[in-house]
Design an enzyme around this catalytic site. Structure first.
Site, PDB file in Angstrom:
ATOM      1  N   HIS A  22      45.374  35.406  49.390  1.00  0.00           N
ATOM      2  CA  HIS A  22      46.323  35.492  48.274  1.00  0.00           C
ATOM      3  C   HIS A  22      47.602  34.748  48.664  1.00  0.00           C
ATOM      4  O   HIS A  22      48.036  34.830  49.820  1.00  0.00           O
ATOM      5  CB  HIS A  22      46.629  36.965  47.954  1.00  0.00           C
ATOM      6  CG  HIS A  22      47.412  37.127  46.695  1.00  0.00           C
ATOM      7  ND1 HIS A  22      48.784  36.951  46.647  1.00  0.00           N
ATOM      8  CD2 HIS A  22      47.033  37.401  45.425  1.00  0.00           C
ATOM      9  CE1 HIS A  22      49.204  37.132  45.404  1.00  0.00           C
ATOM     10  NE2 HIS A  22      48.149  37.415  44.638  1.00  0.00           N
ATOM     11  N   GLY A  56      49.014  43.069  40.056  1.00  0.00           N
ATOM     12  CA  GLY A  56      49.383  42.229  38.923  1.00  0.00           C
ATOM     13  C   GLY A  56      50.483  41.248  39.275  1.00  0.00           C
ATOM     14  O   GLY A  56      51.004  41.233  40.398  1.00  0.00           O
ATOM     15  N   GLU A  63      33.177  40.016  32.971  1.00  0.00           N
ATOM     16  CA  GLU A  63      34.579  40.280  32.636  1.00  0.00           C
ATOM     17  C   GLU A  63      34.926  39.642  31.297  1.00  0.00           C
ATOM     18  O   GLU A  63      34.573  38.490  31.030  1.00  0.00           O
ATOM     19  CB  GLU A  63      35.492  39.719  33.727  1.00  0.00           C
ATOM     20  CG  GLU A  63      36.964  39.998  33.442  1.00  0.00           C
ATOM     21  CD  GLU A  63      37.888  39.421  34.497  1.00  0.00           C
ATOM     22  OE1 GLU A  63      37.834  39.860  35.657  1.00  0.00           O
ATOM     23  OE2 GLU A  63      38.665  38.507  34.145  1.00  0.00           O
TER      24      GLU A  63
HETATM   25  P1  FAD Z   1      47.137  42.777  45.836  1.00  0.00           P
HETATM   26  O1  FAD Z   1      45.809  42.515  46.386  1.00  0.00           O
HETATM   27  O2  FAD Z   1      47.609  44.155  45.786  1.00  0.00           O
HETATM   28  O3  FAD Z   1      48.232  41.915  46.585  1.00  0.00           O
HETATM   29  C1  FAD Z   1      48.049  40.520  46.715  1.00  0.00           C
HETATM   30  C2  FAD Z   1      48.239  40.121  48.175  1.00  0.00           C
HETATM   31  O4  FAD Z   1      49.608  40.271  48.506  1.00  0.00           O
HETATM   32  C3  FAD Z   1      47.446  41.006  49.123  1.00  0.00           C
HETATM   33  O5  FAD Z   1      46.189  40.450  49.372  1.00  0.00           O
HETATM   34  C4  FAD Z   1      48.366  41.032  50.334  1.00  0.00           C
HETATM   35  O6  FAD Z   1      48.082  39.955  51.175  1.00  0.00           O
HETATM   36  C5  FAD Z   1      49.754  40.861  49.777  1.00  0.00           C
HETATM   37  N1  FAD Z   1      50.444  42.145  49.610  1.00  0.00           N
HETATM   38  C6  FAD Z   1      50.726  42.756  48.438  1.00  0.00           C
HETATM   39  N2  FAD Z   1      51.402  43.889  48.657  1.00  0.00           N
HETATM   40  C7  FAD Z   1      51.530  44.010  50.001  1.00  0.00           C
HETATM   41  C8  FAD Z   1      52.124  44.975  50.865  1.00  0.00           C
HETATM   42  N3  FAD Z   1      52.728  46.062  50.396  1.00  0.00           N
HETATM   43  N4  FAD Z   1      52.045  44.777  52.199  1.00  0.00           N
HETATM   44  C9  FAD Z   1      51.430  43.678  52.706  1.00  0.00           C
HETATM   45  N5  FAD Z   1      50.857  42.730  51.941  1.00  0.00           N
HETATM   46  C10 FAD Z   1      50.911  42.889  50.612  1.00  0.00           C
HETATM   47  N6  FAD Z   1      46.001  40.030  36.694  1.00  0.00           N
HETATM   48  C11 FAD Z   1      46.389  40.665  35.566  1.00  0.00           C
HETATM   49  O7  FAD Z   1      47.576  40.589  35.198  1.00  0.00           O
HETATM   50  N7  FAD Z   1      45.510  41.387  34.807  1.00  0.00           N
HETATM   51  C12 FAD Z   1      44.206  41.537  35.167  1.00  0.00           C
HETATM   52  O8  FAD Z   1      43.456  42.190  34.465  1.00  0.00           O
HETATM   53  C13 FAD Z   1      43.757  40.888  36.373  1.00  0.00           C
HETATM   54  N8  FAD Z   1      42.479  41.023  36.797  1.00  0.00           N
HETATM   55  C14 FAD Z   1      42.100  40.466  37.997  1.00  0.00           C
HETATM   56  C15 FAD Z   1      40.798  40.696  38.465  1.00  0.00           C
HETATM   57  C16 FAD Z   1      40.375  40.131  39.660  1.00  0.00           C
HETATM   58  C17 FAD Z   1      38.962  40.385  40.158  1.00  0.00           C
HETATM   59  C18 FAD Z   1      41.270  39.300  40.416  1.00  0.00           C
HETATM   60  C19 FAD Z   1      40.810  38.654  41.698  1.00  0.00           C
HETATM   61  C20 FAD Z   1      42.558  39.090  39.963  1.00  0.00           C
HETATM   62  C21 FAD Z   1      43.007  39.673  38.769  1.00  0.00           C
HETATM   63  N9  FAD Z   1      44.315  39.508  38.295  1.00  0.00           N
HETATM   64  C22 FAD Z   1      44.703  40.130  37.124  1.00  0.00           C
HETATM   65  C23 FAD Z   1      45.263  38.637  39.016  1.00  0.00           C
HETATM   66  C24 FAD Z   1      46.167  39.470  39.948  1.00  0.00           C
HETATM   67  O9  FAD Z   1      47.006  40.286  39.169  1.00  0.00           O
HETATM   68  C25 FAD Z   1      47.018  38.507  40.771  1.00  0.00           C
HETATM   69  O10 FAD Z   1      46.244  37.792  41.679  1.00  0.00           O
HETATM   70  C26 FAD Z   1      48.206  39.176  41.477  1.00  0.00           C
HETATM   71  O11 FAD Z   1      48.988  38.133  42.063  1.00  0.00           O
HETATM   72  C27 FAD Z   1      47.851  40.106  42.587  1.00  0.00           C
HETATM   73  O12 FAD Z   1      47.367  41.325  42.157  1.00  0.00           O
HETATM   74  P2  FAD Z   1      46.345  42.087  43.168  1.00  0.00           P
HETATM   75  O13 FAD Z   1      46.062  43.445  42.738  1.00  0.00           O
HETATM   76  O14 FAD Z   1      45.210  41.207  43.426  1.00  0.00           O
HETATM   77  O15 FAD Z   1      47.329  42.155  44.408  1.00  0.00           O
END
Ligand code: FAD
Length: 303
Positions: free
Chosen positions: A160, A111, A20
């Site tokens: 998370h 995000g 990455e």
């Molecule tokens: P999600 O996995 O969609 O949600 C996080 C948690 O919240 C879920 O596990 C779930 O428990 C809960 N949740 C969310 N929505 C719901 C729902 N509707 N119903 C029930 N539970 C829910 N950030 C950036 O800004 N840019 C990047 O490029 C970036 N790259 C990343 C790459 C990786 C591999 C990782 C691990 C993280 C990255 N992040 C990045 C950080 C990420 O944006 C943050 O951790 C953010 O807080 C959550 O985004 P996510 O897609 O992981 O969330």
């Protein structure tokens, strides 16, 4: 902590790796990024991903970086994409622009709010609700595109911070899989058991897609502590002890970081883990040494 990884993986097949990067802000950072890409390229990564700044702040730079990787290198780029501060149409336009630039792998994320990690996420009016909604949107947008994008997602071996419970977190990961995710990449962690226990939970919760460990290569321990606090990833006491007193000694910190990463990967490889995703911070040397300790040889050397 497991035994120091001094031996290469003689008997195991070479691992699959991915790297990455983040999009550079200045000319100097840009030069460093491309130097790192060139140095890591012979490790034949499955893909190299480029992050998307909080609130979409790096939209153009992320695009320029992945497009250049697609055009000018033999590597397979993956572009991160988030739901923050944008309408569905805007986000899908970014995906389409990636596609048109030859980028066919998206790391689909919810995000964090523009105010930063740890703040409450709020859906943009007209935007995607969460990462599941985003994955469904990418899959449904123009079926001829939706069918072919490879989609990776995030997952959290220590839960998370926004999740209500372990069960809810795993159920949400399952929903991402059901929406069409091909693979999950973990948040960083430092104890092999953290990942292995998470794997058990995920498998019990019906996750069948690969869960690739995300390995942090951050030698700046102060920075690591800051980010760990924000994303609630724990730093074991032994790691504090290892870095203690190295504030003015970057060389020693780098060596510690390299050893810690190598030990972690070695311990995971011994448990049958074959794929590793490295948070390189745009620096090649730590990722290179860890790959070599895992038994991976650069392409030229293995011929
Ligand atoms: P999600 O996995 O969609 O949600 C996080 C948690 O919240 C879920 O596990 C779930 O428990 C809960 N949740 C969310 N929505 C719901 C729902 N509707 N119903 C029930 N539970 C829910 N950030 C950036 O800004 N840019 C990047 O490029 C970036 N790259 C990343 C790459 C990786 C591999 C990782 C691990 C993280 C990255 N992040 C990045 C950080 C990420 O944006 C943050 O951790 C953010 O807080 C959550 O985004 P996510 O897609 O992981 O969330």
């Amino acid at each position: 902590m497991t035994q120091l990884a001094t031996a290469t993986q003689q008997d195991s097949p070479a691992p699959n790796v991915s790297f990455e990067f983040f999009p550079p802000k200045t000319d100097k950072m840009e030069a460093k990024l491309w130097e790192s890409v060139a140095r890591l390229s012979p490790m034949t990564p499955r893909f190299v991903s480029v992050t998307y700044g909080a609130g979409g702040s790096t939209r153009d730079r992320t695009h320029a970086t992945v497009a250049k990787i697609a055009q000018d290198t033999p590597l397979t780029p993956a572009a991160h994409l988030t739901c923050v501060s944008a309408t569905k149409e805007d986000v899908l336009q970014v995906a389409e622009d990636y596609w048109n630039a030859g980028v066919k792998h998206i790391v689909a994320l919810r995000g964090d709010p523009p105010t930063g990690m740890g703040e409450q996420f709020e859906q943009h009016p007209g935007g995607f609700r969460d990462s599941v909604d985003l994955i469904e949107g990418i899959r449904a947008h123009r079926p001829e595109l939706g069918q072919v994008f490879e989609i990776s997602v995030s997952c959290y071996p220590e839960q998370h911070p926004d999740s209500q419970s372990w069960d809810a977190d795993i159920a949400f990961l399952k929903a991402k899989q059901d929406a069409g995710a091909d693979r999950a990449i973990t948040q960083f962690f430092f104890e092999p058991d953290t990942y292995l226990s998470f794997l058990d939970r995920a498998q019990a919760g019906g996750i069948t897609m690969p869960i690739v460990p995300g390995i942090m290569l951050q030698p700046n321990f102060t920075g690591l502590k800051r980010i760990s606090k924000l994303c609630q990833a724990s730093i074991p006491d032994w790691l504090h002890t290892l870095y203690e007193g190295t504030e003015d000694d970057p060389e020693t910190r780098e060596l510690i970081t390299a050893n810690v990463a190598a030990e972690l990967c070695q311990a995971l490889a011994e448990q049958g883990v074959s794929d590793f995703h490295f948070y390189t911070l745009n620096k090649a040397s730590l990722a290179l040494s860890t790959c070599r300790l895992l038994g991976l040889k650069p392409k030229e050397a293995s011929q």
